[in-house]
Motif scaffolding. Structure first.
Motif, mmCIF file in Angstrom:
data_model
loop_
_atom_site.group_PDB
_atom_site.id
_atom_site.type_symbol
_atom_site.label_atom_id
_atom_site.label_comp_id
_atom_site.label_asym_id
_atom_site.label_seq_id
_atom_site.Cartn_x
_atom_site.Cartn_y
_atom_site.Cartn_z
ATOM 1 N N LEU A 99 0.835 -1.204 0.000
ATOM 2 C CA LEU A 99 0.000 0.000 0.000
ATOM 3 C C LEU A 99 0.871 1.256 0.000
ATOM 4 C CD1 LEU A 99 -2.783 1.360 0.186
ATOM 5 C CD2 LEU A 99 -2.623 1.132 2.689
ATOM 6 N N CYS A 100 1.937 1.235 0.819
ATOM 7 C CA CYS A 100 2.895 2.350 0.826
ATOM 8 C C CYS A 100 3.543 2.507 -0.547
ATOM 9 C CB CYS A 100 3.974 2.128 1.882
ATOM 10 S SG CYS A 100 3.426 2.311 3.589
ATOM 11 N N LEU A 101 3.919 1.387 -1.141
ATOM 12 C CA LEU A 101 4.585 1.411 -2.441
ATOM 13 C C LEU A 101 3.677 2.010 -3.510
ATOM 14 C CD1 LEU A 101 6.928 0.690 -4.292
ATOM 15 C CD2 LEU A 101 6.070 -1.649 -4.391
ATOM 16 N N CYS A 102 2.444 1.546 -3.577
ATOM 17 C CA CYS A 102 1.511 2.053 -4.588
ATOM 18 C C CYS A 102 1.187 3.529 -4.358
ATOM 19 C CB CYS A 102 0.229 1.219 -4.586
ATOM 20 S SG CYS A 102 0.442 -0.460 -5.217
ATOM 21 N N THR A 103 1.073 3.920 -3.086
ATOM 22 C CA THR A 103 0.831 5.336 -2.776
ATOM 23 C C THR A 103 2.006 6.191 -3.234
ATOM 24 O OG1 THR A 103 -0.498 4.733 -0.843
ATOM 25 C CG2 THR A 103 0.335 6.991 -0.938
ATOM 26 N N ILE A 134 8.085 4.874 -1.615
ATOM 27 C CA ILE A 134 8.531 3.783 -2.496
ATOM 28 C C ILE A 134 9.613 2.960 -1.801
ATOM 29 C CG2 ILE A 134 9.800 3.268 -4.626
ATOM 30 C CD1 ILE A 134 8.309 5.609 -5.933
ATOM 31 N N GLY A 135 10.543 3.643 -1.130
ATOM 32 C CA GLY A 135 11.587 2.938 -0.397
ATOM 33 C C GLY A 135 11.033 2.073 0.715
ATOM 34 N N VAL A 136 10.033 2.595 1.431
ATOM 35 C CA VAL A 136 9.393 1.815 2.493
ATOM 36 C C VAL A 136 8.727 0.574 1.902
ATOM 37 C CG1 VAL A 136 7.543 1.802 4.211
ATOM 38 C CG2 VAL A 136 9.035 3.796 4.012
ATOM 39 N N GLY A 137 7.967 0.759 0.834
ATOM 40 C CA GLY A 137 7.224 -0.346 0.240
ATOM 41 C C GLY A 137 8.099 -1.429 -0.352
ATOM 42 N N ALA A 138 9.253 -1.049 -0.894
ATOM 43 C CA ALA A 138 10.144 -2.022 -1.526
ATOM 44 C C ALA A 138 10.753 -2.992 -0.520
ATOM 45 C CB ALA A 138 11.254 -1.295 -2.287
ATOM 46 N N SER A 139 10.676 -2.673 0.769
ATOM 47 C CA SER A 139 11.231 -3.563 1.791
ATOM 48 C C SER A 139 10.374 -4.807 2.000
ATOM 49 C CB SER A 139 11.387 -2.814 3.120
ATOM 50 O OG SER A 139 10.112 -2.437 3.635
#
Length: 335
Positions: free
Chosen positions: A79-83, A104-109
């Motif tokens: 959800l973080c990544l898509c946002t 994007i950095g948060v979501g990629a984890s």
């Protein structure tokens, strides 16, 4: 095609596409700075924001997967990544842009959590090498994709394409992942999770060593690919398309992940040998003539070595976790 076969093919692709979001920006620094009226240094700070978001997520967010359902964490990360992808595509100023890249950095984890899950699945015991190969292919391919698509869709275009791909990828991952209810520790607090993670690193020399290998190699890898686009553009007068094509040389190195278990088992039996080989390779690269042929050869070999080190580190670290891949109560088995 059987379900297991589909998973073995799809999961590495999804992980590769997820990791790729961190690196779409690298060939685009000059285009972004010219497009929104910022300096080149400011545009590189966008990549720094991604790295900071990724590191903070790995330290403070990922370990929680040991005490609650891993699927919830992965869903939140996607959800973080898509946002973040959405914000980058529709951003109107630098502040919104840097916030989008941080998300994007948060979501990629989410990738390490997916790897940790399949590491425990015996019927998918060889999938780790495939996933790591998919991740590196995604990283290398990201530069090619963003370099090519930017000529047709503008520098923002790759992010809206990735937005829809991530929606599909997240749906597949969550649908095919079992809950980790057996790993829930209801009496363990969040602070205890973080403390346990830190103590495991402080108490075990091997864990610290593997972390250092991973950090040093990825630092070198990121530094190289962050600056190569600028070098090719300003020193060799490459076009965006030519830079994208050059990045495909790294694909040759990424393909070595498929044979990583054989190579690390018969040639490089320890991470130390891999790491020392990497140092020797870097020394040779500095001493070699400054030509495109040498640069291309070094790029393929360097990416191959990076891949071998990461596959080796992942397997050895996960072998110590005993089901607590996020970091909780890391069990140490000294060699």
């Amino acid at each position: 095609m059987t379900k297991d076969r589909l998973i073995i093919i799809a999961i590495p692709v999804i992980c590769g596409l997820t990791a790729a979001n961190m690196y779409y920006i690298q060939p685009l620094f000059l285009m972004i700075s010219q497009s929104i009226g910022i300096t080149y240094i400011q545009s590189t700070n966008l990549f720094t924001a991604q790295l900071i978001g990724n590191v903070l997520s790995l330290i403070f967010f990922i370990p929680v997967a040991d005490v609650i359902d891993r699927r919830k964490i992965i869903g939140a990360l996607y959800l973080c990544l898509c946002t973040g992808l959405f914000l980058v595509y529709f951003s109107t100023n630098f502040n919104i842009l840097i916030g989008g890249y941080a998300l994007i950095g948060v979501g990629a984890s989410s990738v390490p959590l997916i790897i940790a899950f399949y590491n425990k699945e015996k019927k998918h015991e060889n999938i780790i090498g495939y996933i790591m190969g998919g991740v590196l292919l995604g990283i290398i391919g990201s530069r090619f994709a963003s370099g090519i698509l930017s000529n047709f869709l503008g520098w923002r275009g790759i992010y809206i394409v990735s937005f829809f791909l991530m929606l599909l990828g997240a749906s597949f991952v969550l649908k095919n992942m079992k809950p980790n209810s057996d790993n829930k520790e209801k009496n363990i607090s969040y602070l205890n999770v973080i403390r346990s993670n830190i103590m495991a690193t402080l108490e075990d020399r091997s864990v610290r060593l593997y972390c250092f290998y991973g950090f040093a190699t990825m630092f070198s890898f990121t530094a190289f690919w962050t600056n190569i686009a600028t070098y090719l553009d300003q020193s060799l007068d490459f076009s965006t398309t030519e830079i994208a094509l050059f990045s495909l040389l790294g694909v040759l190195g990424a393909l070595v992940a498929i044979y990583a278990p054989v190579i690390t088992g018969s040639i490089f039996k320890t991470s130390l040998r891999l790491f020392m080989t990497g140092i020797a390779l870097l020394a040779c690269a500095i001493a070699l003539p400054n030509s495109l042929i040498w640069l291309g050869g070094f790029t393929a070999l360097f990416d191959a070595l990076i891949q071998l080190i990461h596959v080796s580190n992942q397997k050895k670290l996960y072998s110590r976790s005993k089901g607590k891949e996020g970091g909780l109560k890391l069990q140490v088995q000294r060699y």
